[in-house]
Motif scaffolding. Structure first.
Motif, mmCIF file in Angstrom:
data_model
loop_
_atom_site.group_PDB
_atom_site.id
_atom_site.type_symbol
_atom_site.label_atom_id
_atom_site.label_comp_id
_atom_site.label_asym_id
_atom_site.label_seq_id
_atom_site.Cartn_x
_atom_site.Cartn_y
_atom_site.Cartn_z
ATOM 1 N N PRO A 340 0.701 -1.286 0.200
ATOM 2 C CA PRO A 340 0.091 -0.048 0.001
ATOM 3 C C PRO A 340 0.781 1.453 0.023
ATOM 4 O O PRO A 340 0.428 2.329 -0.343
ATOM 5 C CB PRO A 340 -0.773 -0.015 1.362
ATOM 6 C CG PRO A 340 0.233 -1.066 2.140
ATOM 7 C CD PRO A 340 0.519 -1.764 1.292
ATOM 8 N N ASP A 341 2.012 1.281 0.259
ATOM 9 C CA ASP A 341 2.935 2.290 0.050
ATOM 10 C C ASP A 341 4.308 1.930 -0.201
ATOM 11 O O ASP A 341 4.803 0.825 -0.276
ATOM 12 C CB ASP A 341 3.057 3.456 1.508
ATOM 13 C CG ASP A 341 3.611 2.513 2.501
ATOM 14 O OD1 ASP A 341 4.407 1.822 2.513
ATOM 15 O OD2 ASP A 341 3.272 2.560 3.837
ATOM 16 N N PHE A 345 8.859 -2.766 0.758
ATOM 17 C CA PHE A 345 9.899 -3.883 1.100
ATOM 18 C C PHE A 345 10.625 -3.783 2.237
ATOM 19 O O PHE A 345 11.026 -4.861 2.800
ATOM 20 C CB PHE A 345 10.823 -3.584 -0.206
ATOM 21 C CG PHE A 345 10.647 -4.115 -1.525
ATOM 22 C CD1 PHE A 345 9.208 -4.960 -1.763
ATOM 23 C CD2 PHE A 345 11.542 -4.436 -2.623
ATOM 24 C CE1 PHE A 345 8.958 -5.529 -2.974
ATOM 25 C CE2 PHE A 345 11.241 -4.959 -3.784
ATOM 26 C CZ PHE A 345 9.676 -5.687 -4.010
ATOM 27 N N TRP A 346 10.822 -2.726 2.774
ATOM 28 C CA TRP A 346 11.326 -2.356 3.838
ATOM 29 C C TRP A 346 10.831 -2.893 5.261
ATOM 30 O O TRP A 346 11.448 -3.323 6.015
ATOM 31 C CB TRP A 346 12.016 -0.959 3.977
ATOM 32 C CG TRP A 346 12.271 -0.099 2.734
ATOM 33 C CD1 TRP A 346 11.776 0.729 1.892
ATOM 34 C CD2 TRP A 346 13.153 -0.773 1.763
ATOM 35 N NE1 TRP A 346 12.047 1.100 0.718
ATOM 36 C CE2 TRP A 346 13.077 0.040 0.555
ATOM 37 C CE3 TRP A 346 14.266 -1.844 1.716
ATOM 38 C CZ2 TRP A 346 13.832 -0.228 -0.626
ATOM 39 C CZ3 TRP A 346 14.884 -2.106 0.583
ATOM 40 C CH2 TRP A 346 14.678 -1.354 -0.550
ATOM 41 N N PHE A 367 13.171 3.107 -6.099
ATOM 42 C CA PHE A 367 13.221 3.406 -4.666
ATOM 43 C C PHE A 367 14.008 4.802 -4.562
ATOM 44 O O PHE A 367 13.656 5.588 -3.584
ATOM 45 C CB PHE A 367 14.102 2.286 -3.988
ATOM 46 C CG PHE A 367 13.766 0.956 -3.837
ATOM 47 C CD1 PHE A 367 12.649 0.632 -4.172
ATOM 48 C CD2 PHE A 367 14.915 -0.146 -4.025
ATOM 49 C CE1 PHE A 367 12.210 -0.776 -4.136
ATOM 50 C CE2 PHE A 367 14.361 -1.415 -4.118
ATOM 51 C CZ PHE A 367 13.170 -1.780 -4.149
ATOM 52 N N ILE A 368 15.075 5.130 -5.234
ATOM 53 C CA ILE A 368 15.619 6.442 -5.313
ATOM 54 C C ILE A 368 14.739 7.461 -5.324
ATOM 55 O O ILE A 368 14.784 8.572 -4.694
ATOM 56 C CB ILE A 368 17.008 6.440 -6.213
ATOM 57 C CG1 ILE A 368 17.894 5.292 -5.779
ATOM 58 C CG2 ILE A 368 17.410 7.621 -6.224
ATOM 59 C CD1 ILE A 368 19.052 5.286 -6.953
ATOM 60 N N LYS A 369 13.910 7.222 -6.595
ATOM 61 C CA LYS A 369 13.065 8.374 -6.733
ATOM 62 C C LYS A 369 12.090 8.370 -5.751
ATOM 63 O O LYS A 369 11.518 9.706 -5.332
ATOM 64 C CB LYS A 369 12.214 7.803 -8.036
ATOM 65 C CG LYS A 369 11.590 8.989 -8.548
ATOM 66 C CD LYS A 369 10.787 8.663 -9.958
ATOM 67 C CE LYS A 369 9.179 9.087 -10.005
ATOM 68 N NZ LYS A 369 8.445 8.221 -10.566
ATOM 69 N N ASP A 372 14.402 8.680 0.372
ATOM 70 C CA ASP A 372 15.237 8.051 1.574
ATOM 71 C C ASP A 372 14.462 7.621 2.389
ATOM 72 O O ASP A 372 14.624 6.762 3.343
ATOM 73 C CB ASP A 372 16.679 8.663 1.917
ATOM 74 C CG ASP A 372 17.616 8.528 0.714
ATOM 75 O OD1 ASP A 372 17.305 8.338 -0.442
ATOM 76 O OD2 ASP A 372 18.753 9.015 0.980
ATOM 77 N N GLN A 373 13.424 8.576 2.930
ATOM 78 C CA GLN A 373 12.511 8.402 3.865
ATOM 79 C C GLN A 373 11.622 7.083 3.986
ATOM 80 O O GLN A 373 11.656 6.806 5.181
ATOM 81 C CB GLN A 373 11.531 9.591 3.911
ATOM 82 C CG GLN A 373 10.360 9.532 2.740
ATOM 83 C CD GLN A 373 10.778 10.110 1.633
ATOM 84 O OE1 GLN A 373 11.807 10.251 1.224
ATOM 85 N NE2 GLN A 373 9.921 10.103 0.732
ATOM 86 N N TRP A 374 11.539 6.355 2.993
ATOM 87 C CA TRP A 374 10.957 5.154 3.086
ATOM 88 C C TRP A 374 11.734 4.061 3.746
ATOM 89 O O TRP A 374 11.391 3.612 4.789
ATOM 90 C CB TRP A 374 10.455 4.562 1.633
ATOM 91 C CG TRP A 374 9.152 5.660 1.467
ATOM 92 C CD1 TRP A 374 9.415 6.794 0.307
ATOM 93 C CD2 TRP A 374 7.751 5.657 1.897
ATOM 94 N NE1 TRP A 374 8.033 7.130 0.340
ATOM 95 C CE2 TRP A 374 7.267 6.534 1.108
ATOM 96 C CE3 TRP A 374 7.259 4.838 2.729
ATOM 97 C CZ2 TRP A 374 5.948 6.859 1.430
ATOM 98 C CZ3 TRP A 374 5.845 5.139 3.113
ATOM 99 C CH2 TRP A 374 5.123 6.133 2.315
#
Ligand code: WTA
Length: 646
Positions: A340-341, A345-346, A367-369, A372-374
């Protein structure tokens, strides 16, 4: 062409930490050199010894290796079964109750199968297949979501010696029909639907639409996944769960020849028709097992996660056959990285304390796009090793992966290989090799590549050329299903005695390989291989289209995007008709082949001999001035017109 120009200059190097190296399966340069040299000098001895000690045989083989490429055979005289490699032999050890597959569904439902539980399910489904009339040597198509039943079905096929052919869930009904016809599949295993970003993929409906065009298919087994209503045709369609209630859990494994066909996997080539890459049992299993252990440094306590879909070779070798033959715990995930967001993966890595994580450059660019907050919201400290596969990784994406995901502590294995090679060929050994961002570094033991010009002459360090293999390896493809001549022409017809991979590459002064990408008419879109010819054929089959040429162009997220130059039959089509063309390609091939650009042109640039000048079109698609030679161009005005449209 004498050499391909490489423009990448990259000098950063990252040696493995002494702590990592200390415990690695291959832990020093000397050990690597010794293994590599031994395998080069005596491939039969090297692989034969491993096959003896690492595989479980019903009957030992007599000849480790016979014949030269392209028709090398391995471990002749032996009797073996791939499901035994993955399951039965672990049941005799403490691993019996170890998690073989930890599964997480897109909606968040979970399942864990221990080796013993997985064995039981596999035996039951093997009995189901038998009951449906499947015999050793028959082909079974699996068109399924990423649910445990997919792995169960693969291993059940291998248990009775049926050859599986997995079709990625993103392919259309037409693509399923083509593959079923080519393989003459008897049974299709599918599901009512699969989840993709909260929406349902109508798998059973696609199978239904494919069947009138694929008469070899007699029975369809349907896994209930989404609960959506589907049509069930009596005496043709059966529910998985109902069939599984009617069988017992004992199924003796078939004793199969080493060279028994384990699976067919269709991949795109430089002509229209997909190629049915065929892998056989013992050689493939040995490759999947050894490369998993060497490259991912698999340890019993690891939780290992490969994010690929099992519909691609990466999932075959590195979610199912490789990890399970090592007795590892393989995590399997059904969903997408941004549903959902963008933290999905993390979140999974934190939840399962994943230690080894294997994904694709196209995902890393996304992921880069997303920012980094994710990843920063989650605890990623369990990770000890990272991997990538599918396309060249840009050094900056590599550095981001190293820094943000790997916390600058995890080695990155950039693994070069192909559907055809069955397993990883060129990759750092994480305890040995200093990694270099953008390089897949050095060949594994048993792999002897070279960089040659188009006559097969070896090139010097740092000269770009064609990537070839000079020696056979056990896990190489044996043929293209039903077309041995095409197999020989495609991989061995260009350069005498050498396996031609279709990629351009260079080797640096340290012996590290830098792969530049395909040199044939194959696109690499988000790590998926697509043939330009296949997309062209789809376009030309539409009544509006007279002629089409398809080329790739650099795409920020996908690696390569799809640009179609189309000559219409009549007046320039409307925007609505353009949309219709895009939908037509999706219908013919699948969503993964959706064109990014369609450009209409009254004619295509051609040489005087009538060849479409794809190089020019590639430059135009990329928005570049073409520096190449245009003297053979038939009609200069075509080029001028195409540029005007930019
Ligand atoms: C490309 C996927 C650069 C290459 C396992 C190859 C790569 C094709 C890498 C095979 C890598 C795969 N670096 N390029 N690490 N890995 N490729 O059959 O062009 O889907 O020929 O197998 O992907 O794609 P396939």
């Amino acid at each position: 062409m004498s050499s391909i120009k490489s423009v990448l200059q990259e000098t950063r190097q990252f040696p493995p930490s002494p702590e990592f190296a200390k415990d690695a399966h291959i832990s020093s340069e000397e050990q690597y050199q010794q293994l590599w040299n031994r395998a080069k000098d005596n491939p039969a001895g090297f692989w034969g010894e491993l096959a003896q000690t690492e595989l479980e045989w019903f009957k030992p083989f007599e000849t480790a290796m016979e014949g030269q490429m392209p028709d090398t055979k391995w471990f002749l005289g032996g009797k073996i079964n791939a499901s035994v490699q993955c399951l039965d032999r672990h049941l005799k050890t403490w691993r019996k109750n170890k998690a073989a597959i930890i599964w997480e569904g897109e909606p968040g439902d979970t399942r864990t199968l221990t080796y013993q539980q997985l064995h039981r399910e596999v035996c039951k489904f093997a009995n189901v297949l038998k009951k449906l009339g499947v015999q050793t040597g028959d082909r079974v198509t699996l068109y399924m979501p990423m649910v445990p039943e997919l792995a169960i079905a693969m291993l059940a096929c291998s248990r009775i010696g049926a050859t599986h052919s997995i079709i990625f869930g993103g392919f259309s009904a037409d693509a399923i029909a083509d593959r079923n016809n080519d393989a003459q599949a008897k049974v299709v295993v599918t599901a009512d639907g699969g989840w993709r970003r909260g929406k349902e993929v109508p798998l059973k409906t696609n199978v239904d639409a494919s069947l009138p065009k694929a008469p070899s298919v007699e029975k369809v087994v349907v896994v209930r996944r989404t609960g959506t209503p589907v049509d069930m045709v009596p005496d043709r369609d059966y529910w998985w769960h109902e069939l599984m209630e009617q069988v017992d859990a004992d199924c003796e494994p078939a004793e199969l020849d080493s060279e028994h066909p384990l699976f067919i996997l269709y991949t795109s080539g430089s002509t229209g028709k997909p190629k049915g890459v065929l892998h056989t049992t013992a050689g493939y299993m040995l490759g999947a097992q050894m490369t998993s252990r060497w490259v991912f440094d698999l340890k019993d306590q690891d939780t290992y996660w490969c994010t690929a879909d099992i519909g691609w070779i990466t999932g075959h070798s590195y979610i199912v056959y490789g990890p399970l033959s090592n007795g590892a715990t393989s995590l399997m995930f059904e969903g997408a990285p941004n549903w959902p967001d963008e933290g999905r993966f993390w979140e999974i890595i934190e939840k399962y304390q994943v230690n080894i994580f294997y994904t694709a450059p196209t995902a890393i660019r996304a992921f880069i796009k997303w920012g980094d907050q994710w990843p920063q919201k989650y605890d990623l400290s369990s990770l000890r090793l990272l991997g990538t596969v599918g396309e060249p990784i840009n050094p900056e994406a590599w550095m981001w992966y190293h820094r943000v995901i790997g916390g600058e502590r995890c080695p990155i294995v950039d693994t070069w290989w192909q559907t055809e090679t069955g397993g990883i060929m060129i990759s750092p050994l994480p305890g040995v090799q200093s990694t270099k961002p953008g390089s897949c570094t050095r060949p594994l033991p048993g792999v002897v590549p070279a960089i040659v010009d188009d006559k097969g002459n070896p090139l010097e360090a740092n000269q770009g050329g064609l990537l070839v293999m000079t020696q056979p390896w056990p896990h190489m493809l044996r043929t293209l299903y039903g077309d041995h001549q095409r197999f020989k022409d495609t991989y061995f017809g260009k350069l005498e005695g050498l396996y031609f991979a279709g990629d351009g590459a260079r080797k640096d002064e340290d012996g590290c390989y830098w792969v530049m990408g395909r040199v044939d008419d194959v696109l690499n879109v988000s790590g998926h291989r697509l043939s330009t010819m296949e997309i062209e054929s789809a376009l030309v089959s539409h009544p509006l289209v007279a002629e089409a040429a398809v080329v790739g162009f650099p795409h920020e997220l996908k690696g390569e995007g799809i640009c179609c130059f189309v000559t219409p039959k009549g007046v320039t089509p409307s925007d609505q008709e353009k949309k219709e063309l895009i939908a037509h390609v999706r219908k013919q091939i699948g969503a993964l082949a959706t064109p990014d650009q369609i450009r209409f042109t009254p004619s295509l640039p051609k040489t005087r001999s009538g060849k479409i000048m794809r190089r020019l079109l590639r430059d135009i698609a990329a928005g570049k001035e073409s520096s190449g030679d245009t003297t053979t161009l038939e009609d200069y005005t075509v080029l001028a017109k195409l540029r005007e449209e930019d």
